[in-house]
Each structure stands twice: as structure tokens, then as C-alpha cells.
Design a protein around this motif. Structure first.
Motif, PDB file in Angstrom:
ATOM      1  N   TYR A  79       0.819  -1.216   0.000  1.00 18.98           N
ATOM      2  CA  TYR A  79       0.000   0.000   0.000  1.00 18.98           C
ATOM      3  C   TYR A  79       0.849   1.260   0.000  1.00 18.98           C
ATOM      4  O   TYR A  79       0.376   2.363  -0.324  1.00 18.98           O
ATOM      5  CB  TYR A  79      -0.904   0.029   1.238  1.00 18.98           C
ATOM      6  CG  TYR A  79      -0.226   0.536   2.469  1.00 18.98           C
ATOM      7  CD1 TYR A  79      -0.351   1.862   2.850  1.00 18.98           C
ATOM      8  CD2 TYR A  79       0.594  -0.287   3.233  1.00 18.98           C
ATOM      9  CE1 TYR A  79       0.305   2.351   3.955  1.00 18.98           C
ATOM     10  CE2 TYR A  79       1.237   0.188   4.338  1.00 18.98           C
ATOM     11  CZ  TYR A  79       1.092   1.505   4.707  1.00 18.98           C
ATOM     12  OH  TYR A  79       1.763   1.980   5.803  1.00 18.98           O
ATOM     13  N   THR A 115      -6.054  10.544   9.573  1.00 17.77           N
ATOM     14  CA  THR A 115      -4.692  10.828   9.113  1.00 17.77           C
ATOM     15  C   THR A 115      -3.740  11.035  10.286  1.00 17.77           C
ATOM     16  O   THR A 115      -2.590  10.590  10.257  1.00 17.77           O
ATOM     17  CB  THR A 115      -4.675  12.082   8.214  1.00 17.77           C
ATOM     18  OG1 THR A 115      -5.473  11.846   7.056  1.00 17.77           O
ATOM     19  CG2 THR A 115      -3.260  12.426   7.779  1.00 17.77           C
ATOM     20  N   ARG A 363       3.446   7.356   4.454  1.00 22.42           N
ATOM     21  CA  ARG A 363       2.072   6.874   4.355  1.00 22.42           C
ATOM     22  C   ARG A 363       1.154   7.956   3.773  1.00 22.42           C
ATOM     23  O   ARG A 363       0.344   7.686   2.884  1.00 22.42           O
ATOM     24  CB  ARG A 363       1.565   6.457   5.742  1.00 22.42           C
ATOM     25  CG  ARG A 363       0.148   5.943   5.758  1.00 22.42           C
ATOM     26  CD  ARG A 363      -0.183   5.355   7.129  1.00 22.42           C
ATOM     27  NE  ARG A 363      -0.140   6.351   8.182  1.00 22.42           N
ATOM     28  CZ  ARG A 363      -1.171   7.110   8.538  1.00 22.42           C
ATOM     29  NH1 ARG A 363      -2.320   6.984   7.916  1.00 22.42           N
ATOM     30  NH2 ARG A 363      -1.060   7.985   9.516  1.00 22.42           N
ATOM     31  N   LYS A 367      -0.799   7.971   0.095  1.00 24.49           N
ATOM     32  CA  LYS A 367      -2.250   8.133   0.029  1.00 24.49           C
ATOM     33  C   LYS A 367      -2.630   9.313  -0.852  1.00 24.49           C
ATOM     34  O   LYS A 367      -3.529   9.219  -1.708  1.00 24.49           O
ATOM     35  CB  LYS A 367      -2.823   8.327   1.431  1.00 24.49           C
ATOM     36  CG  LYS A 367      -4.319   8.556   1.447  1.00 24.49           C
ATOM     37  CD  LYS A 367      -4.836   8.755   2.856  1.00 24.49           C
ATOM     38  CE  LYS A 367      -4.887   7.449   3.607  1.00 24.49           C
ATOM     39  NZ  LYS A 367      -5.578   7.585   4.911  1.00 24.49           N
ATOM     40  N   LYS A 371      -4.773   9.554  -4.391  1.00 24.94           N
ATOM     41  CA  LYS A 371      -5.923  10.455  -4.555  1.00 24.94           C
ATOM     42  C   LYS A 371      -5.749  11.355  -5.777  1.00 24.94           C
ATOM     43  O   LYS A 371      -6.682  11.555  -6.570  1.00 24.94           O
ATOM     44  CB  LYS A 371      -6.105  11.305  -3.300  1.00 24.94           C
ATOM     45  CG  LYS A 371      -6.606  10.560  -2.078  1.00 24.94           C
ATOM     46  CD  LYS A 371      -6.799  11.569  -0.954  1.00 24.94           C
ATOM     47  CE  LYS A 371      -7.344  10.933   0.304  1.00 24.94           C
ATOM     48  NZ  LYS A 371      -7.583  11.934   1.356  1.00 24.94           N
ATOM     49  N   GLU A 449     -10.353   8.343  -0.523  1.00 25.82           N
ATOM     50  CA  GLU A 449      -9.961   7.927  -1.870  1.00 25.82           C
ATOM     51  C   GLU A 449     -11.114   7.245  -2.604  1.00 25.82           C
ATOM     52  O   GLU A 449     -11.349   7.507  -3.794  1.00 25.82           O
ATOM     53  CB  GLU A 449      -8.764   6.980  -1.779  1.00 25.82           C
ATOM     54  CG  GLU A 449      -8.245   6.512  -3.117  1.00 25.82           C
ATOM     55  CD  GLU A 449      -7.130   5.502  -2.960  1.00 25.82           C
ATOM     56  OE1 GLU A 449      -6.763   4.885  -3.979  1.00 25.82           O
ATOM     57  OE2 GLU A 449      -6.641   5.314  -1.840  1.00 25.82           O
TER      58      GLU A 449
END
Length: 465
Positions: A79, A115, A363, A367, A371, A449
Motif C-alpha cells: 500500500y 490521518t 504513508r 495516500k 488520490k 480515496e
């Protein structure tokens, strides 16, 4: 696994590091279970909350997932890489439970819920409050900010951004507007003007106007010559710039313009306030060096923030003052104290030096890259030639211009009626009459997302069907 209480590293952090290493190296494969908290604590001879904090941090970072009745399950750590093909799931309905409620909010600035690295922050906070460092809460702290935090910031700026600075040049502040307000105290409103990009960040413009400084607009988007000519004619002693990703147009300031504004500052004894608010988020080519790294004459005040990557609610940012302004700052704020609480500074300093910051930033960057790629891909697929996207592969927003000429207020209203929130841009122009027509701001810092695809599809239906 082994925990050593003689080390300076907290026990929960030692355990987290060992488990993370096992997961990344494949010793604990995807789908395997971590040992139960109680049994692992017994095996290691530590308190249960040590294991709980380590597991919570692994969960926060995405290495494991808690499943009721199954414990903590190891996840696929891939990820961390951007996945542009990750599919968004369609919603059950366009609107939320309440009629008229915004279902898809493309706001800019706020972060997506979850977050903030709450588990790591809580563990560090507990450790600091239970240690000898807690004596710092019994006295007024350094007006420039805690030494450990300033040292951590200076090290990162020097090694990662090429800015030659020392901790003594860094002042911890309580947000962009507070920073600008305090910086203006070093200038004289009766004779000094402030130049600003036009369009530009209205929050800074409001602070400048409230401090009764006259403003000189420098037009963005009409080429280097126009911008530099406006700056030359401004008569300003301070210029506010966002060169890495101009707000709100997302343009990057070209190298020749950067060199020109530095020459202007040297020649006119002026200063440049470089707001490098989004350098952590770049999704295509490398960013150009900060103005502060090119500055050899002490003309750039560099401003960085933690609001876009950590938390806007903590209200923490910083200024790097060039040597000529340091003494002025000391005189102006000799009887002041740091606006940021001691505990928040201490926790952030530890967070930045124990490895937590790097893990968290990776991270968040991954992310936001996903997006960004989802947003631009779906915009092209659903609206095609009906819109123009204004973006530069940076930051947390882009601008969308509808080619049919409809005013932005109408576009915002139609979107809201369909349960989608996009935002007008007129307020960023000093003269709203000169704004880009038919253009709205679409942010992706707060929206999930999986909601981006359905949200943009709903927007396309509202605008064009």
C-alpha cells in the motif's frame, strides 16, 4: 524478539520496529496473525500497554488490521506504493442520510479523518510526561521554541532541502497567519509596502491589510516578464511568494523568475517570504530548489508548516530567519513567549527524531498520490474536453475550468444541489472582477480515496447532463 529497558528508545517503539521489520522482510506474511497481546506481554516480560501501543502504531501505519475475534492480521505493505488503478466503489446513493447534505466534499486544507498518527502521538506524550523531561512544563519556554524541535527542523532543512541554516535561526510559530503577523512587526506600515502574488492566498492578504500595510499585486500567469515588472514597480520591502506551487494556480515558479526575484531583493534591500506549504507533496517531476537554498545574501525568510502533513489543528509552523532579521526579531519579541505549547513541541521533536515522522510522511504521501491520480484520471474520463484542469502534479488541490463559460457561482450551486462541494476561487484575486471565470477549486486532502470517483461522476452528471 527482545526488549531492552536500558536503551533510550521506548519499549513500545522497540517492539514496533522489530515487528515492522519482520513484516517488511516477509517473516510475518500477509494474512498471518500477531500473537495475542496478553501472551506476548508475558513472553517479553513487559506491560500489556507496551504491546497495545506497538500494535496500535502498526495498525495506524497500515502494517496490520484489527479484526474482532481474530486479533491483529498482517496486511499487504505494498500500500505504500501509489496504485493508480485502484477502483473506487460506487456509493449506495448520491446524497447522505439527510436530504441536501453534501455527500462528496472536495475541500482543501483539512485532512482526511484518521490521518493524524494518534497512537504514536499518545505513546510519545505519555513517555515524555512520565520522564524527567516533564520539568519543562513548570516554566515558560524558549520564545524561539524548544531547542530539540528547532534542531530537528534545521537538520531536515539542511539535509533534505539544501537550506543552510542553524537551529538559532528557526522560530516556532502558531500557523501561517500568526507567522506573517509577527514578521510584519519587523517592518513599518507607514513606509513599507508588501508585494503579493495575484491571485494569492487570501489568508495572508487579510493579515497584511489588518496590519495596515499597503499591498502591491504581482500578476501570476502572464509570464516572467510581467511578474518581475510588477515586482520592480511595487516599491515593496517584503514580498510573499509560493514558488514551489503557486496558490491557487498550482504553477511552479521558473528558475529564471526565481533568480530575478532574488536579484530584486538584493538590489532594493527587500526580503522574500517563501511559503513552502506543499513541498512534501509532489507527484511527477522533482521540485525546483527552494528560494532559500539559492539565497546567498540573507534575503529569504523561509516558512514551513506541519498543517498539510500532520494536523492543521495543532497550529504549528516555523520561520527560518536570515541573519539580518534575527536581531530585529529578538528586540521585537524580547518579552514574548512561544505561541505553541511546550508539550506539543516536545512530542513533535521526538516524533521527528525517532523514525515516526518518516513513516507517517511516507504513508500520507502515498495516500495523496493515489488520490491525485484517481482525481485526474476520473476527471479526464468523465468530463474530457468539457473542462480544463489546472495543476502541476503538486499539492492537495487543482483548479477545474468549465469551457462553456458558466460563472463559477452557478457551477458551485449546481454541484451543491447534487450533493458535491467544490469551491469558488474569486476571493484569491485582489480584484475579484479579474478572476478566472468558470473556474472552481477541487481539493482532495480531506475526501476519502474511494469517494473521489463517485463524487466526480456525480459532478459530471450535475454539470453536463
Amino acid at each position: 524478539m527482545h526488549l531492552d529497558d536500558r536503551l533510550a528508545t521506548p519499549l513500545y517503539q522497540q517492539l514496533f520496529d522489530q515487528l515492522r521489520c519482520d513484516i517488511e522482510e516477509g517473516a510475518r506474511p500477509e494474512g498471518s496473525r500477531l500473537p495475542p497481546i496478553r501472551s506476548l506481554a508475558a513472553d517479553l516480560g513487559c506491560a500489556r500497554n507496551t504491546v497495545e501501543n506497538a500494535y496500535a502504531l502498526l495498525s495506524q501505519e497500515g502494517y496490520v488490521r484489527s479484526r474482532p475475534g481474530s486479533g491483529y492480521i498482517v496486511q499487504n505493505v505494498a500500500y505504500l506504493q501509489a496504485d493508480p488503478d485502484r477502483a473506487a466503489q460506487p456509493p449506495e446513493s448520491l446524497l447522505g442520510a439527510d436530504a441536501g447534505r453534501v455527500r462528496y466534499d472536495f475541500t482543501y486544507g483539512n485532512l482526511e479523518p484518521g490521518t493524524f498518527p494518534a497512537a504514536a502521538w499518545r505513546a510519545i506524550t505519555d513517555d515524555i510526561l512520565l520522564s524527567v523531561e516533564a520539568v519543562g512544563c513548570d516554566a515558560y519556554n524558549d520564545p524561539f521554541g524548544e531547542e530539540g524541535l528547532r534542531a530537528a527542523i534545521a537538520w531536515r532543512l539542511t539535509t533534505q532541502r539544501g537550506i543552510d541554516c542553524t537551529p538559532s535561526q528557526i522560530v516556532v510559530q502558531g500557523g501561517t497567519q500568526t507567522s506573517v503577523q509577527n514578521l510584519l512587526a519587523l517592518f513599518d506600515a507607514s513606509r513599507d509596502r508588501v508585494a503579493m502574488e495575484d491571485p494569492g492566498y487570501d489568508g495572508v492578504r487579510t493579515v497584511v491589510e489588518r496590519a495596515r500595510f499597503s499591498l502591491a499585486p504581482c500578476r501570476v500567469g502572464l509570464g516572467t516578464d510581467t511578474f518581475v515588472a510588477d515586482l520592480e514597480a511595487s516599491g515593496a520591502r517584503l514580498a510573499y511568494l509560493t514558488p514551489s506551487s503557486q496558490f491557487p494556480t498550482c504553477r511552479a515558479m521558473p528558475t529564471d523568475t526565481r533568480e530575478a526575484v532574488l536579484r530584486w531583493a538584493e538590489r532594493t534591500d527587500a526580503y522574500l517570504l517563501e511559503d513552502d506549504y506543499c513541498r512534501d507533496f509532489r507527484y511527477r517531476e522533482r521540485s525546483l530548489p527552494p528560494l532559500a537554498s539559492m539565497d546567498t545574501r540573507g534575503r529569504v525568510v523561509y516558512m514551513g508548516t506541519f498543517s498539510k502533513s500532520l494536523s492543521p489543528a495543532l497550529r504549528m509552523n516555523y520561520l527560518v530567519l536570515p541573519e539580518p532579521l534575527l536581531e530585529r526579531w529578538r528586540e521585537a519579541f524580547a518579552n514574548s513567549y512561544s505561541p505553541v505549547p511546550w508539550l506539543n513541541q516536545q512530542v513533535l521533536a521526538r516524533f521527528m527524531t525517532d523514525g515516526s515522522w518518516d513513516r507517517h510522511l511516507r504513508r500520507v504521501q502515498a495516500k495523496n498520490r493515489r488520490k491525485y491520480e484517481t482525481l485526474t484520471r476520473v476527471l479526464r474520463a468523465t468530463m474530457g474536453n468539457d473542462v480544463e484542469m489546472m495543476e502541476n502534479g503538486t499539492g492537495l488541490h487543482l483548479l477545474v475550468r468549465v469551457r462553456d463559460g458558466r460563472p463559477q457561482d452557478e457551477l458551485v450551486r449546481i454541484a451543491a444541489e447534487a450533493g458535491v462541494a467544490v469551491y469558488p476561487t474569486k476571493k484569491y484575486w485582489m480584484d475579484p472582477a479579474g478572476h478566472l471565470s468558470s473556474t472552481v477549486l477541487v481539493g482532495f486532502s480531506s475526501i476519502r480515496e474511494e469517494d473521489i470517483g463517485p463524487g466526480i461522476e456525480a459532478l459530471a452528471r450535475a454539470w453536463f447532463e
